[in-house]
Design a protein around this motif. Structure first.
Motif, PDB file in Angstrom:
ATOM      1  N   HIS A 153       0.489  -1.231  -0.083  1.00  0.00           N
ATOM      2  CA  HIS A 153      -0.091   0.310   0.074  1.00  0.00           C
ATOM      3  C   HIS A 153       0.871   1.144  -0.163  1.00  0.00           C
TER       4      HIS A 153
ATOM      5  N   ARG B  46       3.138   3.522  -3.874  1.00  0.00           N
ATOM      6  CA  ARG B  46       1.220   4.151  -5.023  1.00  0.00           C
ATOM      7  C   ARG B  46       1.821   4.362  -6.138  1.00  0.00           C
TER       8      ARG B  46
ATOM      9  N   GLY C 232      -8.777   4.106   1.994  1.00  0.00           N
ATOM     10  CA  GLY C 232      -8.091   5.245   1.767  1.00  0.00           C
ATOM     11  C   GLY C 232      -7.007   4.268   0.716  1.00  0.00           C
ATOM     12  N   LEU C 233      -6.950   3.772   0.107  1.00  0.00           N
ATOM     13  CA  LEU C 233      -5.860   3.532  -0.975  1.00  0.00           C
ATOM     14  C   LEU C 233      -6.958   3.179  -2.405  1.00  0.00           C
TER      15      LEU C 233
ATOM     16  N   ALA D 292      -9.672   5.713  -2.613  1.00  0.00           N
ATOM     17  CA  ALA D 292     -10.323   7.029  -2.665  1.00  0.00           C
ATOM     18  C   ALA D 292      -8.660   8.006  -2.733  1.00  0.00           C
ATOM     19  N   TRP D 293      -7.608   7.113  -3.048  1.00  0.00           N
ATOM     20  CA  TRP D 293      -6.693   8.101  -3.389  1.00  0.00           C
ATOM     21  C   TRP D 293      -5.914   7.861  -4.771  1.00  0.00           C
TER      22      TRP D 293
ATOM     23  N   ARG E 110      -8.820   6.829  -7.564  1.00  0.00           N
ATOM     24  CA  ARG E 110     -10.044   7.871  -7.609  1.00  0.00           C
ATOM     25  C   ARG E 110      -9.336   8.917  -7.799  1.00  0.00           C
ATOM     26  N   CYS E 111      -8.742   9.503  -6.548  1.00  0.00           N
ATOM     27  CA  CYS E 111      -7.792  10.805  -6.882  1.00  0.00           C
ATOM     28  C   CYS E 111      -6.962  11.225  -7.893  1.00  0.00           C
ATOM     29  N   GLU E 112      -6.537   9.456  -8.400  1.00  0.00           N
ATOM     30  CA  GLU E 112      -5.851   9.908  -9.076  1.00  0.00           C
ATOM     31  C   GLU E 112      -6.219   9.553 -10.842  1.00  0.00           C
TER      32      GLU E 112
END
Length: 121
Positions: free
Chosen positions: A48, A51, A76-77, A79-80, A82-84
């Motif tokens: 994790h 990234r 958390g990963l 969500a991250w 998805r932001c990417e």
């Protein structure tokens, strides 16, 4: 009410082996994985913490992130990711839920051949 980036074991079970199946990324920490060294069919292990490499491996594919309980790490990963710009979900209940799901196969990690280039999938 389920989160918008959550997938249940039964939903994932129906996707495995189909062209619509997302990449399945097991990010369980080593102590958790070593206690139960099994994988969801078609999944690969990945730290994790790495990234950038995960983004490269996914290459824009949809994915489901799996950890032991489906809480902190996978949520958390996902969500991250998805932001990417990656269409990412986390497995509700994690490997605990997968183990408890009727008919859900688990693959012993020891049965997966090592890659020639030494890379970890």
């Amino acid at each position: 009410m389920p989160a918008p980036n959550e997938i249940t074991t039964s939903q994932l079970f129906r996707l495995i082996g189909t062209p619509e199946c997302p990449a399945i990324v097991d990010i369980s920490i080593d102590p958790d994985f070593n206690e139960d060294p099994y994988l969801v069919p078609g999944s690969f292990r990945h730290s994790h913490k790495d990234r950038a490499e995960l983004l490269r491996k996914l290459a824009g594919r949809k994915c489901v992130v799996v950890c032991q309980r489906g809480i902190k790490l996978s949520q958390g990963l996902a969500a991250w990711l998805r932001c990417e710009g990656v269409e990412a979900e986390y497995l509700s209940g994690g490997m605990y839920a997968w183990r408890a799901a009727e008919g859900a196969m688990r693959i012993p990690a020891s049965a997966i051949p090592a890659r020639v280039d030494g890379a970890t999938l």
